[in-house]
Design a protein around this motif. Structure first.
Motif, PDB file in Angstrom:
ATOM      1  N   GLY A 261      12.732  33.526  50.792  1.00  0.00           N
ATOM      2  CA  GLY A 261      12.876  32.080  50.740  1.00  0.00           C
ATOM      3  C   GLY A 261      11.546  31.376  50.929  1.00  0.00           C
ATOM      4  N   ALA A 262      10.714  31.916  51.833  1.00  0.00           N
ATOM      5  CA  ALA A 262       9.391  31.321  52.085  1.00  0.00           C
ATOM      6  C   ALA A 262       8.510  31.410  50.845  1.00  0.00           C
ATOM      7  N   ALA A 263       8.524  32.564  50.188  1.00  0.00           N
ATOM      8  CA  ALA A 263       7.726  32.736  48.977  1.00  0.00           C
ATOM      9  C   ALA A 263       8.200  31.778  47.889  1.00  0.00           C
ATOM     10  N   PHE A 264       9.509  31.611  47.776  1.00  0.00           N
ATOM     11  CA  PHE A 264      10.076  30.717  46.757  1.00  0.00           C
ATOM     12  C   PHE A 264       9.711  29.258  47.037  1.00  0.00           C
ATOM     13  N   LEU A 265       9.843  28.839  48.291  1.00  0.00           N
ATOM     14  CA  LEU A 265       9.602  27.439  48.639  1.00  0.00           C
ATOM     15  C   LEU A 265       8.128  27.054  48.570  1.00  0.00           C
ATOM     16  N   MET A 272       1.344  35.678  54.808  1.00  0.00           N
ATOM     17  CA  MET A 272       2.151  36.057  55.959  1.00  0.00           C
ATOM     18  C   MET A 272       3.277  35.034  56.096  1.00  0.00           C
ATOM     19  N   VAL A 273       4.388  35.494  56.600  1.00  0.00           N
ATOM     20  CA  VAL A 273       5.528  34.601  56.816  1.00  0.00           C
ATOM     21  C   VAL A 273       5.937  34.700  58.278  1.00  0.00           C
ATOM     22  N   LEU A 274       6.071  33.564  58.915  1.00  0.00           N
ATOM     23  CA  LEU A 274       6.548  33.523  60.302  1.00  0.00           C
ATOM     24  C   LEU A 274       7.885  32.794  60.311  1.00  0.00           C
ATOM     25  N   LEU A 417       5.418  28.967  57.415  1.00  0.00           N
ATOM     26  CA  LEU A 417       6.333  28.801  58.546  1.00  0.00           C
ATOM     27  C   LEU A 417       7.723  28.435  58.053  1.00  0.00           C
ATOM     28  N   VAL A 418       8.716  29.196  58.478  1.00  0.00           N
ATOM     29  CA  VAL A 418      10.102  28.893  58.134  1.00  0.00           C
ATOM     30  C   VAL A 418      10.973  29.095  59.366  1.00  0.00           C
ATOM     31  N   GLY A 419      12.223  28.697  59.251  1.00  0.00           N
ATOM     32  CA  GLY A 419      13.135  28.806  60.380  1.00  0.00           C
ATOM     33  C   GLY A 419      13.144  27.534  61.189  1.00  0.00           C
ATOM     34  N   GLY A 420      14.304  27.213  61.763  1.00  0.00           N
ATOM     35  CA  GLY A 420      14.439  25.981  62.517  1.00  0.00           C
ATOM     36  C   GLY A 420      13.515  25.901  63.716  1.00  0.00           C
ATOM     37  N   GLY A 421      13.113  27.056  64.258  1.00  0.00           N
ATOM     38  CA  GLY A 421      12.249  27.065  65.429  1.00  0.00           C
ATOM     39  C   GLY A 421      10.769  26.979  65.122  1.00  0.00           C
ATOM     40  N   SER A 422      10.415  26.818  63.840  1.00  0.00           N
ATOM     41  CA  SER A 422       8.986  26.832  63.479  1.00  0.00           C
ATOM     42  C   SER A 422       8.241  25.594  63.980  1.00  0.00           C
ATOM     43  N   VAL A 443      16.181  26.307  56.300  1.00  0.00           N
ATOM     44  CA  VAL A 443      17.230  27.141  55.688  1.00  0.00           C
ATOM     45  C   VAL A 443      16.623  28.122  54.681  1.00  0.00           C
ATOM     46  N   ALA A 444      15.385  28.523  54.919  1.00  0.00           N
ATOM     47  CA  ALA A 444      14.710  29.454  53.998  1.00  0.00           C
ATOM     48  C   ALA A 444      15.477  30.764  53.877  1.00  0.00           C
ATOM     49  N   ASN A 445      16.122  31.195  54.970  1.00  0.00           N
ATOM     50  CA  ASN A 445      16.855  32.468  54.939  1.00  0.00           C
ATOM     51  C   ASN A 445      18.055  32.401  53.984  1.00  0.00           C
ATOM     52  N   ALA A 446      18.868  31.348  54.088  1.00  0.00           N
ATOM     53  CA  ALA A 446      20.009  31.202  53.189  1.00  0.00           C
ATOM     54  C   ALA A 446      19.542  30.977  51.753  1.00  0.00           C
TER      55      ALA A 446
END
Length: 523
Positions: A261-265, A272-274, A417-422, A443-446
């Protein structure tokens, strides 16, 4: 217009998205993950379908990334009683099956293991004839005692004939019992491959329950035309039927969905993806090596990975997890700031200070420092500023340490940076050349689940004394393509995206290990 629904279950939140046929985000929701996981999936699906207002008949695909399989192993619940048949006696009797397994896990799956004659050498030559009579006795012995079977033959990635024959004989006697074959799951290394195969066999009922529950939930929401897919841990999808055969491939699919999802967005292929959730932060890398077309896919781990205390060698994403998320508990112990590893998890909206609770969390620290506006800021005004600043510095140090461990070069690299906690991550992190905070990062994961393709993979050893290099590569590509089609890909769209050749100098016969990955669009 056709639509896809993607759902990803995390330790704290369950996220759901709907995208259109051009992969544009239509709607998203985020709800707390429930203890039983399934009811949270149902709620997320209902809410995103209601909010989007799309015609449910036009939702053609439904994707699910779930923690059910991981939870089953960790909690030692809902696992099948499993018979283990190792083909390779007496060559492999030095170490028995299940050696090194946690006792409670062995107890959960039962102790039914057998060693019989057969198997092959490292160059594919037969060690002994397969003991078919003994196999028939074993089948009679385990009838009505086990729910699943794992078959492991020595050097089956080189020659799988004895595993296939054993499966045929057992099916003749026991009928359609689930059977896991090690050459389809792990690579070289008998014990690690055996462990992965046994775990896969124990999870078949869990996978069946997931797949059927997901289908029922879709039907309940009036989504009856959707093809169902489950997420794999390499960032791709597999059909419902394929997932019921290889449930172990769903383990760690959450972080890989976030990476995809991070790569797509972000439109970054090499970064790197966090992914910062409510409980942990996962740091991973996406690969874009020269000549490789699978840009934006997670880098795979090159070492054996432990799952629930069991050492395995099937493919897993290369990740580092740290105990830092939005719900991480912050405390002071003898003048020292302690960050986690405990977390309030999905109870953050009840227990964090900003929501009227009594527990200091990482989210409270960020709000106290004015770096985010969540909950009621007045509820953290009495939190000492010096305490908050020290905690924040320590949190950033934890992130920087994780980044240093995952990097393969000393040069700074982009960090997505992805995820609600980022929101916990500052604007400047050592080791990151730039920080990208894409839209819809929460919502990068979904989203990673919703936009994924279908893949097939092969990892085999070929003896080039019996065939040419070109023939070996062609065979591996053919098998990988067939696996992608079996997993639900449209055969016309399948491309070979990854080829790796490793000459095995320690084996005679000019041996080479060939790994091939094929990826295609949804059928």
């Amino acid at each position: 217009m056709e639509y896809r629904i993607g759902i990803d279950v995390g330790g704290t939140n369950t996220d759901a998205v709907i995208v259109d046929e051009n992969l544009q985000l239509i709607e998203s929701v985020k709800i707390p993950t429930t203890k039983d996981v399934t009811s949270g999936i149902l709620e997320a699906m209902a809410k995103v379908a209601e909010k989007s207002k799309v015609d449910r008949d036009k939702i053609k695909y439904a994707m699910l990334g779930t923690t059910h399989a991981t939870n089953a192993i960790v909690e030692r619940k809902r696992l099948c009683k499993t018979a283990i048949i190792r083909i390779g006696y007496p060559a492999t009797e030095a170490i028995m099956p299940l050696v090194g397994w946690p006792e409670d896990l062995v107890e959960a799956i039962g102790i039914y293991y057998y060693l019989i004659e057969g198997g092959h050498e490292f160059d594919g030559r037969q060690i002994n004839d397969l003991n078919e009579n003994e196999l028939r006795k074993i089948a009679s012995d385990i009838k009505d005692k086990v729910e699943s079977i794992a078959i492991i033959s020595v050097f089956s990635p080189v020659n799988n004939q004895h595993e296939l024959k054993a499966q045929e004989i057992i099916r003749e006697i026991l009928g359609p019992i689930p059977i896991s074959l090690s050459h389809e799951i792990g690579s070289l290394g008998l014990i690690e491959r055996e462990n992965a195969t046994i775990l896969n066999a124990t999870l078949v009922d869990v996978a069946k329950t997931i797949a059927n529950s997901f289908k029922e939930a879709l039907n309940r929401e009036g989504i009856t035309n959707a093809k169902i897919f489950l997420c794999q841990n390499d960032g791709t999808l597999m059909s419902r039927e394929y997932a019921m055969r290889y449930p172990i491939l769903t383990i760690a699919c959450g972080p890989t969905n976030s990476i995809r999802g991070a790569a797509f967005l972000s439109n970054f292929d090499n970064a790197m993806v966090l992914d910062v959730g409510g409980t942990t932060s996962d740091v991973g890398g996406t690969t874009s090596d020269v000549g490789i077309l699978n840009q934006g896919f997670p880098r795979e781990s090159s070492i054996a990975v432990e799952i629930g205390g069991v050492r395995t060698n099937f493919r897993m994403p290369d990740l580092i997890s740290i105990g830092l998320g939005g719900g991480t508990i912050i405390r002071e112990d003898n003048g020292e700031i302690k960050i986690g590893p405990n977390s309030v998890g999905y109870r953050i909206t009840e227990e964090a200070l900003v929501f009227g609770g009594k527990t200091i969390t990482a989210t409270d620290i960020i709000v106290r420092l004015g770096l985010a506006d969540i909950g009621d800021r007045d509820k953290v005004k009495d939190l000492p500023l010096e305490f908050a600043e020290k905690a924040y510095i320590k949190m950033q140090n934890m992130i920087e340490d994780a980044i240093d461990k995952i990097k393969t070069t000393k040069q700074p690299q982009p960090l997505i940076l992805v995820g609600g906690g980022s929101i916990l991550v500052g604007d400047k992190i050592n080791g990151a050349s730039q920080i990208i905070r894409p839209q819809s990062f929460g919502v990068a994961n979904a989203l990673g689940a919703a936009i994924a393709q279908v893949s097939g993979e092969v990892d085999r050893i070929y003896s080039l004394s019996n065939m040419s290099r070109e023939d070996a590569l062609a065979d591996a590509k053919k098998i990988a393509t067939a696996e992608a089609v079996k997993a639900g890909a449209d055969e016309k769209s399948v491309d070979i995206v990854y080829v790796e050749e490793v000459p095995l100098a320690y084996l005679p016969g000019n041996a080479v290990r060939i790994r091939v990955k094929a990826v295609g669009d949804l059928l």
